[in-house]
Design a protein around this motif. Structure first.
Motif, short mmCIF file in Angstrom:
data_model
loop_
_atom_site.label_atom_id
_atom_site.label_comp_id
_atom_site.label_asym_id
_atom_site.label_seq_id
_atom_site.Cartn_x
_atom_site.Cartn_y
_atom_site.Cartn_z
N ASP A 22 45.97 45.94 43.23
CA ASP A 22 45.49 45.20 42.05
C ASP A 22 44.16 44.53 42.37
O ASP A 22 44.00 43.92 43.43
CB ASP A 22 46.49 44.13 41.64
CG ASP A 22 47.79 44.70 41.10
OD1 ASP A 22 47.88 45.94 40.96
OD2 ASP A 22 48.70 43.91 40.82
N PRO A 23 43.19 44.60 41.44
CA PRO A 23 41.94 43.86 41.65
C PRO A 23 42.13 42.38 41.35
O PRO A 23 43.11 41.99 40.70
CB PRO A 23 40.99 44.51 40.64
CG PRO A 23 41.89 45.00 39.54
CD PRO A 23 43.18 45.40 40.21
N VAL A 24 41.20 41.56 41.81
CA VAL A 24 41.27 40.11 41.61
C VAL A 24 39.96 39.64 40.99
O VAL A 24 38.86 40.03 41.42
CB VAL A 24 41.49 39.38 42.96
CG1 VAL A 24 41.49 37.87 42.76
CG2 VAL A 24 42.81 39.84 43.59
N VAL A 30 36.65 38.33 34.50
CA VAL A 30 37.93 38.33 33.80
C VAL A 30 38.75 39.52 34.28
O VAL A 30 38.21 40.63 34.41
CB VAL A 30 37.72 38.42 32.27
CG1 VAL A 30 39.05 38.52 31.54
CG2 VAL A 30 36.92 37.23 31.77
N LEU A 31 40.02 39.30 34.56
CA LEU A 31 40.93 40.38 34.87
C LEU A 31 41.61 40.80 33.57
O LEU A 31 42.30 39.98 32.94
CB LEU A 31 41.97 39.94 35.91
CG LEU A 31 42.98 41.01 36.34
CD1 LEU A 31 42.28 42.13 37.10
CD2 LEU A 31 44.09 40.38 37.19
N VAL A 68 44.73 42.73 27.21
CA VAL A 68 44.90 41.27 27.18
C VAL A 68 44.36 40.69 28.47
O VAL A 68 44.34 41.35 29.52
CB VAL A 68 46.37 40.87 26.97
CG1 VAL A 68 46.92 41.40 25.66
CG2 VAL A 68 47.23 41.35 28.14
N VAL A 69 43.94 39.44 28.40
CA VAL A 69 43.44 38.75 29.57
C VAL A 69 44.61 38.45 30.51
O VAL A 69 45.59 37.80 30.13
CB VAL A 69 42.72 37.44 29.18
CG1 VAL A 69 42.31 36.67 30.43
CG2 VAL A 69 41.50 37.75 28.31
N ALA A 70 44.51 38.93 31.75
CA ALA A 70 45.55 38.68 32.75
C ALA A 70 45.21 37.47 33.62
O ALA A 70 46.11 36.79 34.12
CB ALA A 70 45.74 39.91 33.63
N ALA A 101 41.61 45.84 35.30
CA ALA A 101 40.19 46.01 35.61
C ALA A 101 39.51 44.64 35.58
O ALA A 101 39.82 43.80 34.73
CB ALA A 101 39.52 46.94 34.60
N VAL A 102 38.59 44.44 36.51
CA VAL A 102 37.82 43.20 36.57
C VAL A 102 36.47 43.45 35.88
O VAL A 102 35.78 44.43 36.17
CB VAL A 102 37.59 42.76 38.03
CG1 VAL A 102 36.57 41.64 38.11
CG2 VAL A 102 38.91 42.30 38.64
N VAL A 103 36.13 42.53 34.97
CA VAL A 103 34.93 42.68 34.15
C VAL A 103 34.17 41.36 34.09
O VAL A 103 34.81 40.30 34.03
CB VAL A 103 35.30 43.09 32.70
CG1 VAL A 103 34.09 43.63 31.97
CG2 VAL A 103 36.43 44.09 32.67
N PRO A 104 32.83 41.38 34.11
CA PRO A 104 32.10 40.13 33.86
C PRO A 104 32.51 39.54 32.51
O PRO A 104 32.67 40.27 31.52
CB PRO A 104 30.64 40.58 33.85
CG PRO A 104 30.62 41.83 34.67
CD PRO A 104 31.94 42.51 34.40
N ALA A 105 32.66 38.24 32.45
CA ALA A 105 33.11 37.59 31.22
C ALA A 105 32.17 37.85 30.05
O ALA A 105 32.59 37.86 28.89
CB ALA A 105 33.26 36.09 31.45
N THR A 106 30.90 38.09 30.35
CA THR A 106 29.91 38.36 29.29
C THR A 106 30.13 39.70 28.61
O THR A 106 29.50 39.98 27.59
CB THR A 106 28.50 38.33 29.87
OG1 THR A 106 28.41 39.25 30.97
CG2 THR A 106 28.12 36.94 30.34
N GLN A 107 31.02 40.53 29.16
CA GLN A 107 31.28 41.84 28.58
C GLN A 107 32.68 41.92 27.94
O GLN A 107 33.17 43.00 27.64
CB GLN A 107 31.16 42.94 29.64
CG GLN A 107 29.87 42.91 30.42
CD GLN A 107 28.64 43.05 29.54
OE1 GLN A 107 28.53 43.98 28.76
NE2 GLN A 107 27.72 42.10 29.65
#
Length: 332
Positions: A22-24, A30-31, A68-70, A101-107
Motif C-alpha cells: 500500500d502507498p502512503v 491524498v491517499l 474516496v479519500v482514504a 493511489a497517492v495524488v497531490p491534493a491539488t489534483q
C-alpha cells in the motif's frame, strides 16, 4: 493491494495483475481508495513506452480515477477521509490501475451529489480536455459552426455536448454510420460517417455544409494526415485546436491552407498544462456540477474488472467503443 502493473513495455498482454504494498500519503498528498479508473489512450501510450511522461517499468498506469479519500497528508485542507472525489495526475503518474493511489491534493476534486463514481472516473481527462479546448482556448460561442473529429470517442462525445450547450452548430465526424448516429444523440445537428467519405471528400463535405465558408472551429482529436484536412476545413478567422495524434504519424502542413484565412492553430496537452501551473479543480467542479444537473450525459460503454485491464486495452485499440471504457476497482 491489488494493482495492474507493466513490467516491460509492449502490447496489452504486458498488463499483469499483481499484489503490491500500500502507498502512503506524504505532505500535501491524498491517499485515494479507487472505485473506478478511466481507460485512456494515454494509458496505452504509457504501456507502449511512447508517452512523454511514461517513466520506466515497473510502473502502474492510469491517469484518472474516482473513489474516496482514504487518508490525507500533512498540510492538506479541504478534503476529509471518506469524501467522494475524482483525481487526475498525468504528471507524476501515481497509477490509478490499483486499489490505492497517492495524488497531490491539488489534483483531487470533491464530487457533488448526483455524480456516480463510474461517471466521475471519466471526467478528469476526456471531459476536462474537451472543456478546456472549447471553453478556454477556442472560446466557443453560439455563433460558431464546430467540427468535432472522432465524435464517438470519450473526448469527442464530450465536445459535442459542450459545444451544443454553448449554442454552437455541431458537425460530428465519426468512423462508421453507427458511430455517427450515436454521436447525433448528444446534440450534433449534422453527423458525417467518415468511412463513406474519401479523405479529400471530408473537406468538401464541410465546405458544402457551411455554404463554402468553412467551419469556425475544428477540434482535431486525430492528428497525422487528418490535421492537414482540418486546416482546409476551417474558414476565415477560424480556429483549429490540435489536442491529440492518435494516428501516431507526422502531420504535413501546407501553410497556404491557413495563413491566407487568418486562421489560428491552437495546441493543447493536458499534462504539459499541469506542469506549467494549471490547477484543474475549478473546471472539474463546474463539469461535475453540470453532470449532476443533467446538462451533460457521460457515456460509459464498457466497465470491466481491474484484473481485465488487458481486455480493456484491446477494446480501446480496436477503436470500436463509443464513449468511455472504465475499470471497476472496488465497490465503494
Amino acid at each position: 493491494m491489488r494493482a495492474v502493473r507493466i513490467d516491460e513495455f509492449g502490447g496489452p498482454e504486458v498488463l499483469v495483475p499483481v499484489e503490491v504494498p500500500d502507498p502512503v500519503a506524504g505532505p500535501g498528498e491524498v491517499l485515494v481508495r479507487v472505485a473506478a479508473a478511466g481507460v485512456n489512450r494515454a494509458d496505452a501510450l504509457i504501456r507502449k513506452g511512447v508517452y512523454h511522461r511514461a517513466g520506466r517499468p515497473p510502473l502502474i498506469p492510469g491517469v484518472e480515477a474516482a473513489g474516496v479519500v482514504a487518508a490525507v497528508g500533512e498540510g492538506v485542507t479541504g478534503l476529509e477521509v471518506g469524501q467522494r472525489v475524482m483525481a487526475l495526475d498525468g504528471v507524476n503518474a501515481p497509477g490509478f490501475y490499483a486499489e490505492l493511489a497517492v495524488v497531490p491534493a491539488t489534483q483531487v476534486t470533491a464530487l457533488p451529489h448526483g455524480v456516480g463514481l463510474t461517471e466521475a472516473a471519466t471526467l478528469p481527462v476526456a471531459w476536462l480536455s474537451a472543456w478546456y479546448c472549447l471553453r478556454h482556448l477556442a472560446r466557443v460561442t453560439k455563433e460558431d459552426t464546430v467540427v468535432v473529429k472522432a465524435a464517438a470517442s470519450g473526448v469527442g462525445s464530450a465536445a459535442v455536448q459542450i459545444a451544443a450547450e454553448a449554442g454552437a452548430r455541431v458537425i460530428a465526424f465519426a468512423g462508421s454510420a453507427e458511430k455517427a448516429a450515436w454521436a447525433g444523440q448528444f446534440g450534433a445537428q449534422v453527423t458525417v460517417d467518415t468511412s463513406a467519405h474519401p479523405d479529400d471528400a471530408e473537406v468538401e463535405e464541410v465546405l458544402r455544409l457551411t455554404d463554402g465558408r468553412g467551419a469556425d472551429l475544428v477540434l482535431d482529436t486525430v492528428g497525422g494526415p487528418a490535421f492537414a484536412r482540418s486546416l482546409r476545413q476551417v474558414g476565415h478567422g477560424g480556429r483549429v485546436v490540435a489536442l491529440a495524434n492518435v494516428a501516431l504519424e507526422p502531420s504535413t502542413v501546407d501553410t497556404r491552407d491557413f495563413y491566407p484565412k487568418n486562421a489560428a492553430i491552437l495546441g493543447f496537452q493536458l499534462t504539459n498544462l499541469q506542469i506549467h501551473g494549471y490547477d484543474p479543480r475549478n473546471d472539474l467542479r463546474e463539469l461535475a456540477e453540470r453532470v449532476a444537473s443533467g446538462a451533460y450525459r457521460v457515456p460509459v460503454e464498457t466497465v470491466v474488472p481491474l484484473e481485465q485491464a488487458r481486455a480493456a486495452h484491446e477494446l480501446l485499440e480496436r477503436r470500436s467503443n463509443r464513449g468511455k471504457i472504465v475499470l471497476a476497482v472496488a465497490d465503494l
